[in-house]
Write a protein that holds these residues in place. Structure first.
Motif, PDB file in Angstrom:
ATOM      1  N   ALA A  28     -10.474  -2.026 -12.580  1.00 25.76           N
ATOM      2  CA  ALA A  28      -9.709  -3.012 -11.809  1.00 25.76           C
ATOM      3  C   ALA A  28     -10.513  -4.283 -11.616  1.00 25.76           C
ATOM      4  O   ALA A  28     -11.738  -4.289 -11.727  1.00 25.76           O
ATOM      5  CB  ALA A  28      -9.304  -2.438 -10.452  1.00 25.76           C
ATOM      6  N   GLY A  29      -9.779  -5.351 -11.337  1.00 27.24           N
ATOM      7  CA  GLY A  29     -10.413  -6.649 -11.099  1.00 27.24           C
ATOM      8  C   GLY A  29      -9.418  -7.739 -11.403  1.00 27.24           C
ATOM      9  O   GLY A  29      -8.276  -7.474 -11.766  1.00 27.24           O
ATOM     10  N   SER A  42     -14.022  -9.807  -5.203  1.00 27.67           N
ATOM     11  CA  SER A  42     -13.112  -8.864  -5.880  1.00 27.67           C
ATOM     12  C   SER A  42     -13.848  -7.621  -6.327  1.00 27.67           C
ATOM     13  O   SER A  42     -13.343  -6.506  -6.206  1.00 27.67           O
ATOM     14  CB  SER A  42     -12.513  -9.454  -7.160  1.00 27.67           C
ATOM     15  OG  SER A  42     -11.900 -10.653  -6.924  1.00 27.67           O
ATOM     16  N   ALA A  43     -15.041  -7.826  -6.880  1.00 23.72           N
ATOM     17  CA  ALA A  43     -15.805  -6.696  -7.403  1.00 23.72           C
ATOM     18  C   ALA A  43     -16.128  -5.720  -6.281  1.00 23.72           C
ATOM     19  O   ALA A  43     -15.962  -4.503  -6.407  1.00 23.72           O
ATOM     20  CB  ALA A  43     -17.084  -7.195  -8.070  1.00 23.72           C
ATOM     21  N   GLN A  44     -16.562  -6.272  -5.144  1.00 19.33           N
ATOM     22  CA  GLN A  44     -16.895  -5.404  -4.015  1.00 19.33           C
ATOM     23  C   GLN A  44     -15.645  -4.691  -3.508  1.00 19.33           C
ATOM     24  O   GLN A  44     -15.677  -3.499  -3.216  1.00 19.33           O
ATOM     25  CB  GLN A  44     -17.531  -6.255  -2.900  1.00 19.33           C
ATOM     26  CG  GLN A  44     -18.227  -5.434  -1.834  1.00 19.33           C
ATOM     27  CD  GLN A  44     -19.372  -4.599  -2.388  1.00 19.33           C
ATOM     28  OE1 GLN A  44     -20.351  -5.138  -2.914  1.00 19.33           O
ATOM     29  NE2 GLN A  44     -19.255  -3.274  -2.304  1.00 19.33           N
ATOM     30  N   SER A  45     -14.531  -5.386  -3.462  1.00 21.38           N
ATOM     31  CA  SER A  45     -13.349  -4.732  -2.887  1.00 21.38           C
ATOM     32  C   SER A  45     -12.737  -3.717  -3.858  1.00 21.38           C
ATOM     33  O   SER A  45     -12.221  -2.695  -3.412  1.00 21.38           O
ATOM     34  CB  SER A  45     -12.332  -5.743  -2.370  1.00 21.38           C
ATOM     35  OG  SER A  45     -11.814  -6.477  -3.418  1.00 21.38           O
ATOM     36  N   VAL A  46     -12.804  -3.950  -5.162  1.00 27.86           N
ATOM     37  CA  VAL A  46     -12.269  -2.894  -6.059  1.00 27.86           C
ATOM     38  C   VAL A  46     -13.189  -1.673  -6.051  1.00 27.86           C
ATOM     39  O   VAL A  46     -12.725  -0.540  -6.166  1.00 27.86           O
ATOM     40  CB  VAL A  46     -11.947  -3.378  -7.502  1.00 27.86           C
ATOM     41  CG1 VAL A  46     -10.976  -4.542  -7.494  1.00 27.86           C
ATOM     42  CG2 VAL A  46     -13.166  -3.658  -8.331  1.00 27.86           C
ATOM     43  N   LYS A  47     -14.469  -1.912  -5.887  1.00 30.40           N
ATOM     44  CA  LYS A  47     -15.381  -0.765  -5.763  1.00 30.40           C
ATOM     45  C   LYS A  47     -15.055   0.025  -4.490  1.00 30.40           C
ATOM     46  O   LYS A  47     -14.943   1.258  -4.521  1.00 30.40           O
ATOM     47  CB  LYS A  47     -16.832  -1.241  -5.732  1.00 30.40           C
ATOM     48  CG  LYS A  47     -17.796  -0.059  -5.742  1.00 30.40           C
ATOM     49  CD  LYS A  47     -19.180  -0.423  -5.309  1.00 30.40           C
ATOM     50  CE  LYS A  47     -19.983   0.803  -4.991  1.00 30.40           C
ATOM     51  NZ  LYS A  47     -20.883   1.197  -6.072  1.00 30.40           N
ATOM     52  N   ASN A  48     -14.880  -0.685  -3.392  1.00 29.27           N
ATOM     53  CA  ASN A  48     -14.552  -0.001  -2.132  1.00 29.27           C
ATOM     54  C   ASN A  48     -13.225   0.748  -2.223  1.00 29.27           C
ATOM     55  O   ASN A  48     -13.042   1.779  -1.583  1.00 29.27           O
ATOM     56  CB  ASN A  48     -14.513  -0.986  -0.965  1.00 29.27           C
ATOM     57  CG  ASN A  48     -15.882  -1.577  -0.663  1.00 29.27           C
ATOM     58  OD1 ASN A  48     -16.912  -1.070  -1.133  1.00 29.27           O
ATOM     59  ND2 ASN A  48     -15.911  -2.671   0.087  1.00 29.27           N
ATOM     60  N   LEU A  85     -24.396  -6.343  -8.368  1.00 27.79           N
ATOM     61  CA  LEU A  85     -24.048  -6.182  -6.957  1.00 27.79           C
ATOM     62  C   LEU A  85     -23.415  -4.827  -6.673  1.00 27.79           C
ATOM     63  O   LEU A  85     -23.700  -4.192  -5.663  1.00 27.79           O
ATOM     64  CB  LEU A  85     -23.073  -7.304  -6.562  1.00 27.79           C
ATOM     65  CG  LEU A  85     -22.509  -7.289  -5.151  1.00 27.79           C
ATOM     66  CD1 LEU A  85     -23.571  -7.754  -4.152  1.00 27.79           C
ATOM     67  CD2 LEU A  85     -21.266  -8.188  -5.052  1.00 27.79           C
ATOM     68  N   THR A  86     -22.536  -4.362  -7.574  1.00 32.96           N
ATOM     69  CA  THR A  86     -21.705  -3.186  -7.278  1.00 32.96           C
ATOM     70  C   THR A  86     -22.111  -1.932  -8.043  1.00 32.96           C
ATOM     71  O   THR A  86     -21.680  -0.839  -7.687  1.00 32.96           O
ATOM     72  CB  THR A  86     -20.233  -3.467  -7.664  1.00 32.96           C
ATOM     73  OG1 THR A  86     -20.191  -3.797  -9.063  1.00 32.96           O
ATOM     74  CG2 THR A  86     -19.661  -4.614  -6.849  1.00 32.96           C
ATOM     75  N   GLY A  87     -22.836  -2.092  -9.143  1.00 34.21           N
ATOM     76  CA  GLY A  87     -23.108  -0.942 -10.010  1.00 34.21           C
ATOM     77  C   GLY A  87     -21.944  -0.576 -10.914  1.00 34.21           C
ATOM     78  O   GLY A  87     -22.002   0.433 -11.627  1.00 34.21           O
ATOM     79  N   LEU A  88     -20.883  -1.374 -10.906  1.00 31.45           N
ATOM     80  CA  LEU A  88     -19.739  -1.058 -11.777  1.00 31.45           C
ATOM     81  C   LEU A  88     -19.955  -1.666 -13.162  1.00 31.45           C
ATOM     82  O   LEU A  88     -20.253  -2.862 -13.278  1.00 31.45           O
ATOM     83  CB  LEU A  88     -18.434  -1.641 -11.204  1.00 31.45           C
ATOM     84  CG  LEU A  88     -17.980  -1.186  -9.825  1.00 31.45           C
ATOM     85  CD1 LEU A  88     -16.664  -1.890  -9.458  1.00 31.45           C
ATOM     86  CD2 LEU A  88     -17.799   0.323  -9.786  1.00 31.45           C
ATOM     87  N   SER A 246      -3.096  -6.279  -4.236  1.00 37.61           N
ATOM     88  CA  SER A 246      -4.165  -6.441  -3.244  1.00 37.61           C
ATOM     89  C   SER A 246      -5.127  -5.258  -3.390  1.00 37.61           C
ATOM     90  O   SER A 246      -4.763  -4.199  -3.929  1.00 37.61           O
ATOM     91  CB  SER A 246      -3.567  -6.433  -1.841  1.00 37.61           C
ATOM     92  OG  SER A 246      -3.058  -5.142  -1.574  1.00 37.61           O
ATOM     93  N   PRO A 247      -6.349  -5.401  -2.877  1.00 42.20           N
ATOM     94  CA  PRO A 247      -7.279  -4.270  -2.891  1.00 42.20           C
ATOM     95  C   PRO A 247      -6.704  -3.030  -2.183  1.00 42.20           C
ATOM     96  O   PRO A 247      -6.935  -1.903  -2.621  1.00 42.20           O
ATOM     97  CB  PRO A 247      -8.514  -4.821  -2.164  1.00 42.20           C
ATOM     98  CG  PRO A 247      -8.462  -6.304  -2.415  1.00 42.20           C
ATOM     99  CD  PRO A 247      -7.000  -6.651  -2.410  1.00 42.20           C
ATOM    100  N   MET A 248      -5.933  -3.240  -1.111  1.00 39.40           N
ATOM    101  CA  MET A 248      -5.312  -2.100  -0.406  1.00 39.40           C
ATOM    102  C   MET A 248      -4.339  -1.342  -1.297  1.00 39.40           C
ATOM    103  O   MET A 248      -4.279  -0.111  -1.295  1.00 39.40           O
ATOM    104  CB  MET A 248      -4.539  -2.601   0.826  1.00 39.40           C
ATOM    105  CG  MET A 248      -5.415  -2.864   2.010  1.00 39.40           C
ATOM    106  SD  MET A 248      -5.084  -1.683   3.305  1.00 39.40           S
ATOM    107  CE  MET A 248      -3.481  -2.260   3.882  1.00 39.40           C
ATOM    108  N   GLN A 249      -3.543  -2.105  -2.047  1.00 35.97           N
ATOM    109  CA  GLN A 249      -2.590  -1.453  -2.971  1.00 35.97           C
ATOM    110  C   GLN A 249      -3.354  -0.700  -4.062  1.00 35.97           C
ATOM    111  O   GLN A 249      -2.922   0.363  -4.497  1.00 35.97           O
ATOM    112  CB  GLN A 249      -1.668  -2.498  -3.595  1.00 35.97           C
ATOM    113  CG  GLN A 249      -0.667  -3.072  -2.607  1.00 35.97           C
ATOM    114  CD  GLN A 249       0.120  -4.220  -3.226  1.00 35.97           C
ATOM    115  OE1 GLN A 249      -0.451  -5.214  -3.684  1.00 35.97           O
ATOM    116  NE2 GLN A 249       1.430  -4.096  -3.246  1.00 35.97           N
ATOM    117  N   LEU A 250      -4.482  -1.261  -4.496  1.00 36.56           N
ATOM    118  CA  LEU A 250      -5.289  -0.561  -5.503  1.00 36.56           C
ATOM    119  C   LEU A 250      -5.770   0.772  -4.952  1.00 36.56           C
ATOM    120  O   LEU A 250      -5.750   1.796  -5.639  1.00 36.56           O
ATOM    121  CB  LEU A 250      -6.491  -1.413  -5.921  1.00 36.56           C
ATOM    122  CG  LEU A 250      -7.439  -0.693  -6.881  1.00 36.56           C
ATOM    123  CD1 LEU A 250      -6.764  -0.439  -8.235  1.00 36.56           C
ATOM    124  CD2 LEU A 250      -8.737  -1.463  -7.066  1.00 36.56           C
TER     125      LEU A 250
END
Ligand code: PEP
Ligand code: MN
Length: 264
Positions: A28-29, A42-48, A85-88, A246-250
């Motif tokens: 995702a992203g 975005s990267a942090q929120s898709v990881k979360n 930052l995220t490890g992804l 949105s990240p929530m929907q993801l």
């Protein structure tokens, strides 16, 4: 068979494959890398939200030459920073043979976009590149399954067996969806190839409200994972704003993905 992404950079390794032991992978992203702030957030929120890989276009194949074309090499550098930052691990599109070297240096997986599925010199270039980066080959805008598989053969025959297919919808006559997502391609491909198949319900439908249900359909059909476009502020997205989640929907798609995989 499975394709391992992220081996050569300091990040998680992600296995994409069709064994029932392997959980489906959610990539995702944003459609495009737009700025440092946008990408890192975005990267942090898709990881979360539970995604295992980050996507983001640095070189964008736009229908009009007057639309935003992507940040280019600056975008690749931002993707590498987001990985740190995220490890992804990161997947991003490469559009021309001359750019394979630089995209392979920064990315963990090379995306061949729908418009380039028939670009045989590009397929050979990603196939013969010495780094043998895994390749995500998207289905051509109106490609048959046989044409798509032969495009994959170009990459494999050139020396790179690490190919993942991505169904992103094909053109038809109805405008209620951007493309017609061919969910049946997943079970058909399972009969024809060992290559893993991902579903991209974002380009496959073109509308954010249709993405979650088609993501579930793709996983139920046996896909090895999903590729989903996510933006913090979809209304402001420079590309593909109608299909951004949105990240929530993801996060709810990730939960559904595991729940469906559990009962397959
Ligand atoms: C993308 O995934 O960024 C993209 C441009 O998709 P497609 O090539 O499937 O249109
Ligand atoms: Mn897009």
């Amino acid at each position: 068979s499975c394709v391992v992404v992220g081996k050569d950079h300091d990040c998680q390794e992600v296995a994409i494959g069709d064994s029932s032991e392997l959980a489906p992978v959610v990539i995702a992203g944003p459609c495009s890398v737009e700025s440092r702030d946008q990408l890192l957030a975005s990267a942090q929120s898709v990881k979360n939200a539970g995604a295992q890989m980050l996507r983001g276009g640095a070189f964008k194949p736009r229908t009009s030459p007057y639309q935003f074309q992507g940040l280019g090499i600056e975008g690749l550098k931002l993707l590498a920073e987001a990985r740190q930052l995220t490890g992804l691990p990161v997947v991003t599109e490469v559009m021309e043979p001359a750019m394979v070297d630089v995209v392979a240096e920064y990315a963990d997986m090379l995306q061949i976009g729908s418009r380039n599925m028939y670009n045989y010199p590009l397929l050979r270039a990603v196939g013969s590149h010495p780094l043998k980066r895994p390749v995500m080959l998207k289905r051509g805008l109106s490609a048959t399954i046989d044409e798509w598989l032969l495009a994959a053969e170009y990459i494999v025959a050139a020396g790179n067996p690490n190919v993942v297919l991505c169904e992103r919808g094909i053109r038809s006559y109805d405008s209620h969806t951007r493309n017609v997502l061919d969910v049946a391609s997943v079970p058909v491909l399972k009969e024809l190839t060992h290559l893993p198949v991902l579903i991209d319900p974002s380009h496959g439908t073109g509308f954010s409200r249709l993405v979650p249900v088609m993501a579930r359909a793709g996983i139920a059909a046996g896909a090895s994972g999903l590729m989903i476009e996510v933006h913090h502020n979809a209304a402001q997205a420079l590309t593909d704003k109608n299909q951004a989640l949105s990240p929530m929907q993801l996060q709810s798609i990730v939960e559904d993905t595991y729940a469906i995989h559990e009962v397959l």
